[in-house]
Scaffold this motif. Structure first.
Motif, short mmCIF file in Angstrom:
data_model
loop_
_atom_site.label_atom_id
_atom_site.label_comp_id
_atom_site.label_asym_id
_atom_site.label_seq_id
_atom_site.Cartn_x
_atom_site.Cartn_y
_atom_site.Cartn_z
N ALA A 96 0.81 -1.19 -0.01
CA ALA A 96 -0.06 0.06 -0.05
C ALA A 96 1.05 1.25 0.26
CB ALA A 96 -0.96 -0.12 1.18
N SER A 100 1.09 4.57 -6.44
CA SER A 100 0.10 5.24 -6.66
C SER A 100 -0.97 4.18 -6.58
CB SER A 100 -0.01 6.39 -7.57
OG SER A 100 -0.10 5.93 -8.73
N LEU A 229 7.58 0.43 7.68
CA LEU A 229 7.68 1.73 7.99
C LEU A 229 8.49 2.26 6.99
CD1 LEU A 229 7.08 4.44 9.69
CD2 LEU A 229 9.38 3.70 10.82
N VAL A 231 9.92 6.09 4.91
CA VAL A 231 10.53 7.11 5.03
C VAL A 231 10.78 8.07 3.74
CG1 VAL A 231 11.91 8.83 6.35
CG2 VAL A 231 11.43 6.54 7.17
N ARG A 232 10.05 9.07 3.51
CA ARG A 232 10.55 9.58 2.13
C ARG A 232 10.50 11.24 2.36
NH1 ARG A 232 5.23 6.37 -0.73
NH2 ARG A 232 4.01 6.09 0.86
N ASP A 233 10.67 12.06 1.26
CA ASP A 233 10.38 13.49 1.51
C ASP A 233 9.18 14.12 1.51
OD1 ASP A 233 13.38 14.01 1.40
OD2 ASP A 233 13.33 13.10 -0.66
N ARG A 234 8.28 13.32 0.31
CA ARG A 234 7.08 13.94 0.47
C ARG A 234 6.02 13.03 0.90
NH1 ARG A 234 5.41 14.50 -6.20
NH2 ARG A 234 5.48 12.19 -6.61
N ALA A 235 4.81 13.20 1.25
CA ALA A 235 4.01 12.32 2.01
C ALA A 235 3.58 11.09 1.39
CB ALA A 235 2.68 13.03 2.48
N SER A 236 3.48 11.04 -0.12
CA SER A 236 3.12 9.87 -0.81
C SER A 236 3.59 9.87 -2.10
CB SER A 236 1.70 9.91 -0.73
OG SER A 236 1.10 8.47 -1.26
N TYR A 237 3.62 8.84 -2.78
CA TYR A 237 4.10 8.57 -4.30
C TYR A 237 5.59 8.94 -4.65
CZ TYR A 237 2.34 8.78 -9.33
OH TYR A 237 2.24 8.57 -10.50
N GLU A 238 6.18 8.32 -3.68
CA GLU A 238 7.52 8.36 -3.91
C GLU A 238 8.23 7.14 -3.24
OE1 GLU A 238 9.23 11.41 -1.37
OE2 GLU A 238 11.22 11.38 -2.56
N PHE A 239 9.49 7.08 -4.04
CA PHE A 239 10.13 5.84 -3.59
C PHE A 239 10.70 6.04 -2.17
CE2 PHE A 239 9.55 5.29 -8.14
CZ PHE A 239 9.33 4.26 -8.09
N LEU A 241 13.37 6.50 0.74
CA LEU A 241 14.60 6.73 1.22
C LEU A 241 15.35 5.83 2.06
CD1 LEU A 241 14.34 10.72 2.04
CD2 LEU A 241 15.81 9.94 0.13
N ARG B 566 6.02 17.59 8.39
CA ARG B 566 5.03 17.77 7.66
C ARG B 566 4.29 19.00 7.95
NH1 ARG B 566 7.11 14.63 4.31
NH2 ARG B 566 6.67 12.22 4.55
N MET B 602 10.47 20.44 -0.89
CA MET B 602 11.06 19.27 -1.70
C MET B 602 11.46 19.69 -2.89
SD MET B 602 6.96 17.85 -2.07
CE MET B 602 6.69 18.00 -0.52
N ASP B 629 0.29 15.95 1.11
CA ASP B 629 1.28 17.00 1.56
C ASP B 629 0.63 18.34 2.07
OD1 ASP B 629 4.15 15.84 1.44
OD2 ASP B 629 3.53 15.67 -0.79
#
Lengths: 329, 691, 198
Positions: A96, A100, A229, A231-239, A241, B566, B602, B629
């Motif tokens: 999940a 996206s 868990l 962890v990524r830079d933006r809240a969603s839709y990102e691979f 880190l 955030r 970002m 976001d």
């Protein structure tokens, strides 16, 4: 795209036979990686063998101790399967957390395991990349490497494996069944993904031309009390880190079983058996988790800009273990 | 119904039905498709181009290269339009940046054009790239920003004032290269009818595009028509004329076919501008009461080898606060990247960030509430020009914003607030953007059925122009807005200004207002059913300094273990003059805030250090905010009509929303964590090791 | 400065397509490529059911569903924002599920499940309630991502009623709106979800 021929396979057997006829053929399933890479000229198959309509490869069977998952099962179906959510939360949470909703509706289990790295140097043809063009070198070694691996990188490649799902699968263990023109073969998940070493273009131990049929994942006691868990830079839709798939089996507060795999930080989804072992017999507390994290990242070798991922991965692991230990068994 | 009513967006029904047509949605009879060939080095020279493998493909019509590109008009005497890249495409063999257009394939189908573009073989002699401003010694000090603002200014004696200040601080703040990334990649569909050129272009200026095309193709302006009824966002990147528009027209001419050239997302990163990186040094001096004694603001930024555009970070510094000693300077380094251009609030977005972070640091140094510090430095008149402000309600923004946010409950100590295991930080900052008005014309016609149509060669980028221009006309005509519609985005209509600098309401809106009043008078006297008006800044505007102001308040949550930041809520109070439509106005400010979140947390274009090439040229590597976001954004609109700015008193609001916002987030991150981050974007590694 | 193992001489062989010539190692498929060039597959007949209508046309296997819709069927309501599955502008429904038309080969949908695009959403020339909600909540500005947002939201609502605003946000994470109309988008979907439409 470079022109290619297209055929549909009506069965598993037909699929591997069709593919065996052309040295440069590829299977088309969800297409979320392949179509993307074909547009950029990174993948140039001469023949696409479309397996989307091959029957009997789309199923989820959860039984005690095992889950059998058909290779063409969509990520969205895996992520929302009630039995799987209960049996192995880390697995459904990982799925999940990936991509996206639209992509999860397209991407299949088999394709997810075989997806290619997001390394920008791999994806841009004019850069040196041993994965794409063996022997050409690795531009990432001197490049913009914030997203790159801190574990198991070699002098030939430091690209990370992008899958979330695979991280959880590796943590759970089990095996992959593959169909090849020469017959069927089972590959343990622990041996499926290969570190780059001197041959970064060889990413898995899947035989050339083989088709993943299903994944039979173990469901050890740790699977029920598990967490993914990311962890990524933006809240969603990102691979990721950094990500952690962890499961704990406890007798009261004492740990009697542990599963740990990390994503986003290594050249492949990586399980940490020594770190797992370090937890056995210890009280489930932050000190134990920190020790395990130190062991897991002990061999880390960061590059220019990804040094923070060592610390981030440790903290991600500690937090994931904390969250898992707070769950009811 | 009256001016300001929150009527739904006029173009909404068409857009939600998928029936609004953008530049790449055109299908003229006999269409051919173009695909660009982009350089794969950042610096050097094309030694040879072999187009034969591409031309051998059946269905490939032509490959334009520097070898066969038809000659176009000279670069000089460019009137009424601006090139984003002051250099003609395919005019020579020099490569000055990665992704430069070095060829264009035209073919019968899109897939064939793309396939053939990959077959063009180019041999380069690579030069020495330099993508980073620190590495470029080719520097200059620009005098002004397009004649609008001086870039080297000084008042008072800053050195002396600084040394005499009881409180002094000096810090450097950095912003990254950013790309606009409108959702509609830049596209052009061009066709010729004899010696007439028709161009469907995704542009913020149909008139300037027409003028530039007419110039280069040696045509009277009347022979060129640029059509752009809808544009999928621009944010500055579609303001000037970029190479693809010229090339599409040239390709259509060369092939005798209508040509569609829709750039790939990757290609838009090279040839359509960006916000240049900045390294800004801000020095502040203040007394014990927090009153500013001196400000120095120096900016180092970048432009391309041929470029003229610079990010004018210091332009708001001289006017935002009352201060007698201010020095603002800019230095520009030439680098081997594409040309930078205006990007949402050019100057203010980057510069107010630095200034407002420094103000927060000053508040901390003095031990004063950051909001109180701003109040104490409130400028009643423009401290730079000495002129009165046309209208200013910044104090009301502070008050109403603070109240809505609950600012008085803020514990000033960093790391003092937590919720659910997260570190909570509250920050605030001022926002400002100038009010711009440029010459524009508009026509209002009465139709036989009692309806009215407003026409002007302006464009609606999603700003709400279709809606607010109808409202302005309806109000002036004294008719229900349902009776008025607009036709925009066509250079054949009355000439209006570029959609940029938040200027449409004041420029085109004023012309519409005057045309509608004129028509109303005519109709009541039994006169002609059509009136046209031209509006431009007059004596009134010269007497005043016109700026919009605002205040942002933001709450962030920082994971103390993972350093993930955030934004949890935003309150933005804005004084932008009269509100023409409360619904679209709110959206304009929210959009700016979302851009501020992106800039703060970002957005960053990465370059390969070895080759100077772009490595983040897609929407997976160049991150912009996604839905999760963005929290609730409460927008408070002061809605005080500006009595000294145009007949409507609306100052425009497309850009002010982003200004100050990155500073608020940086200030809130400090409040949450105690860590001052002086480089954007603020990412995990910016604070991880200090938590 | 050049990367290791890559001399200045090698750099000259960067080609326009970006093809960095392999150094003869396994995987170099120059031979396969030249074979392909000679035996270029012809166009194929593809039959799609789009918005309830059967459409048959000839295309090369490399044509994506997105380009087939836009350039061959002239259904331009579905937008191309990135062409690489990174923005959601091309979201359509296939077999009732939201997917990205840019990553699907049209030929792979030949005689496949029904395809729904923004043009087919409203029935009887009316407006779908979600389209009306997007206008009412000002859930759009430039409008370019809007068809994709709406089709994605239709898919989201068909997947089950979102529990709360955060579930809507995460459920719409695959659709970028650069104008920043996210709050309106969430409000529009919430209004329909609460009303029990779809």
């Amino acid at each position: 795209m470079t022109p290619f021929d297209y055929v549909r396979a009506g069965s598993m057997r037909e699929a591997v036979e069709l593919r065996s006829r052309s040295p440069n053929a590829a299977f088309l399933a969800g297409g979320t990686t392949l179509t993307d890479l074909m547009k950029g000229g990174v993948e140039k198959p001469s023949l696409l063998v479309d397996i989307r309509r091959v029957p009997d490869l789309d199923y989820i069977n959860v039984s005690s101790g095992k889950a059998s998952l058909g290779a063409l099962t969509k990520n969205s179906d895996l992520a929302t399967d009630p039995a799987l959510m209960k049996a192995a939360p880390m697995l459904t949470q990982a799925i999940a957390a990936g991509a996206s909703p639209q992509i999860r509706n397209m991407a299949t289990l088999g394709g997810n395991l075989l997806q290619r790295t997001r390394c920008p140097y791999f994806r841009n043809q004019a850069f040196a990349c041993n994965k794409r063009s063996p022997g050409s070198g690795c531009a990432a070694l001197t490049g913009y490497d914030r997203g790159h691996a801190v574990l198991e990188g070699s002098s030939q490649c430091v690209a990370t494996h992008p899958s979330d799902l695979a991280v959880a699968l590796v943590a759970l263990g089990g095996e992959i069944q593959a169909e090849h023109i020469s017959g069927q073969r089972n590959i343990p998940l622990s041996e499926f993904f290969r570190p780059p070493g001197e041959t970064p273009w060889i990413e898995t131990s899947l035989q050339r031309g083989a088709l993943i049929v299903f994944v039979e994942t173990d469901l050890p006691p740790e699977a029920r009390r598990s967490v993914y868990l990311k962890v990524r830079d933006r809240a969603s839709y990102e691979f990721a880190l950094a990500s952690a798939a962890v499961g704990l089996h406890q007798d009261g507060s004492r740990i009697i079983g542990a599963r740990i795999a990390l994503g986003g930080i290594a050249t492949r989804p990586l399980r940490f058996a020594t770190a797992e072992a370090s937890l056995i017999g210890r009280t489930a507390d932050e000190a134990a988790f920190r020790d395990a994290a130190a062991i897991a990242l002990g061999e880390a070798r960061p590059g220019r800009e990804n040094g923070f991922k060592v610390e981030l991965a440790k903290r991600t692991l500690v937090k994931a273990l904390k969250l898992a230990s707070e769950l009811q068994q | 119904m009256s001016l300001g009513d929150p009527i739904p967006r006029r173009d909404g029904p068409l857009k939600v039905a998928g029936r609004a047509t953008y530049a790449a949605d055109q299908h003229p009879q006999g269409i051919a498709y173009a695909a660009p060939v982009l350089s794969t080095i950042a610096s050097g020279e094309v030694l040879s181009i072999d187009t034969r493998p591409a031309m051998q493909r059946a269905g490939v019509l032509t490959v334009l290269t520097p070898d066969n590109m038809p000659a176009l008009g000279q670069l000089t005497d460019l009137k009424g339009g601006t090139l984003g890249e002051p250099r003609l495409p395919l005019s020579d063999r020099l490569v000055e940046y990665d992704g430069q257009l070095v060829g264009l394939v035209v073919a019968e189908s899109l897939e064939l054009a793309n396939e053939a573009a990959a077959l063009v073989q180019i041999v380069y002699a690579p030069g020495t790239p330099r993508s980073e401003i620190e590495r470029s010694s080719d520097r200059f000090r620009p005098k002004d920003f397009y004649g609008i603002a001086e870039l080297q200014t000084q008042r008072g004696d800053v050195d002396e004032a600084l040394s005499a200040s009881p409180f002094r601080l000096q810090h450097s703040y950095e912003t990254s290269v950013e790309h606009h990334n409108p959702m509609e990649p830049h596209a052009t569909t061009a066709l010729w009818e004899g010696d007439r050129l028709i161009v469907y272009d995704s542009t913020q200026g149909v008139i300037s595009t027409r003028n530039v095309l007419a110039h280069f193709f040696g045509l009277p302006a009347g022979n060129v028509r640029v059509i752009c009824p809808y544009v999928g966002g621009g944010f500055g990147s579609k303001g000037y004329v970029w190479p693809r528009t010229i090339l599409a027209a040239a390709a259509a001419k060369a092939t005798g076919r209508p040509v569609k050239l829709a750039l790939s997302r990757q290609a838009t990163f090279s040839n359509n501008g960006h916000r240049g990186r900045t390294i800004q040094t801000v020095s502040l001096g203040a007394d014990q009461l927090g009153r500013l004694i001196a400000i120095r603001h120096h900016t180092l930024t970048q432009t391309s080898l041929a470029g003229v555009h610079v990010e004018p970070s210091g332009i708001a510094t001289g006017m935002l606060y009352a201060c007698d000693n201010v020095a603002v300077s800019h230095e520009v380094a030439r680098v081997t990247t594409g040309s930078p251009t205006a990007m949402r609030a050019p100057g203010e977005a980057s510069g107010v960030y630095a200034l407002e972070c420094a103000m927060d640091e000053l508040a901390e140094a003095i031990g004063m509430d950051p909001l109180e510090l701003r109040r104490r430095n409130h400028a009643v008149s423009d401290p730079e020009t000495g002129k009165p402000f046309s209208s200013k309600h910044l104090l009301a923004c502070y008050e109403r914003g603070a109240q809505a946010f609950g600012w008085s409950r803020r514990d000033p100590r960093p790391r003092s607030m937590t919720a659910n295991g997260m570190l909570i930080g509250w920050g605030m900052a001022s926002a400002t953007y100038p009010a711009n008005m440029r010459p524009s014309s508009a026509r209002v016609e009465a139709e036989p059925d009692g309806r009215f149509v407003v026409t002007a060669a302006t464009q609606d980028l999603g700003t709400g122009a279709y809606t607010i221009l109808a409202q302005i006309a309806a109000a002036a005509l004294g008719v229900p807005v349902e009776k008025v519609r607009c036709e925009l985005g066509d250079s054949a209509l009355p000439e209006a200004t570029l959609s940029g600098g938040s200027s449409t309401s004041a420029s085109v809106g004023s012309a519409v207002h005057e045309a509608a009043l004129k028509l109303r008078t005519q109709l009541s006297a039994g006169g002609a059913p059509m009136a046209e008006a031209h509006h431009e800044p007059g004596e009134l505007e010269k007497q005043y300094s016109a700026h919009s102001f605002g205040a942002h308040f933001v709450e962030v949550a920082v994971d103390p273990e993972l350093a993930v930041i955030r934004v949890r809520r935003v309150v933005s109070a804005m004084d932008v003059g009269r509100i023409l439509n409360h619904r679209t106005a709110q959206s304009q400010i929210r959009g700016g805030v979302v851009w501020g979140i992106g800039m703060a947390l970002m957005e960053r274009t990465g370059f390969d250090p070895a080759t100077g090439r772009l490595v983040t040229r897609n929407l997976a590597d160049y991150l912009v905010p996604v839905n999760p976001d963005v929290p609730e954004i409460q927008v408070i609109l002061i809605d005080e009509p500006d009595p000294h700015f145009g007949p409507i008193g609306a100052r425009g609001m497309g850009e002010i929303g982003i200004t100050g916002l990155p500073a608020v987030i940086a200030n809130a991150v400090w409040h949450a964590t105690g860590v001052r981050v002086r480089r954007l974007p603020i990412v995990i590694e910016s604070i991880l090791h200090q938590l | 400065m050049t990367p290791p193992d890559l001399s200045r001489r090698d750099l000259i062989y960067l080609t326009a397509s970006g093809g960095l010539l392999g150094l003869g190692a396994p995987g170099s498929n120059a031979e396969a490529e030249s074979q392909q060039a000679q035996a270029r597959p012809e166009k194929r007949s593809v039959e799609l059911t789009v918005n309830g209508e059967r459409r048959e046309f000839q295309i090369a296997p490399s044509v994506t569903l997105l380009d087939a819709l836009r350039e061959h069927l002239e259904l331009t309501g579905t937008k191309k924002g990135c062409d690489h599955g990174q923005c959601g502008s091309c979201t359509v429904l296939v077999g009732g599920r939201r997917v990205l038309a840019c990553l699907i080969l049209a030929i792979s949908e030949h005689q496949g499940e029904p395809i729904e695009t923004i043009e087919g959403l409203a029935r009887d020339d009316g407006v779908h309630p979600l389209q009306a909600a997007f206008v009412a909540h000002d859930a759009l500005q430039c409008g370019y991502c809007t068809p994709g947002q709406i089709m994605s939201a239709i898919g989201l609502l068909r997947e089950g009623r979102p529990a709360d605003d955060d579930a809507i946000r995460e459920g719409m994470a695959g659709n970028i709106c650069r104008c920043g109309a996210y709050e309106g988008i969430v409000a529009a979907i919430r209004s329909i979800s609460a009303g029990g439409v779809e």
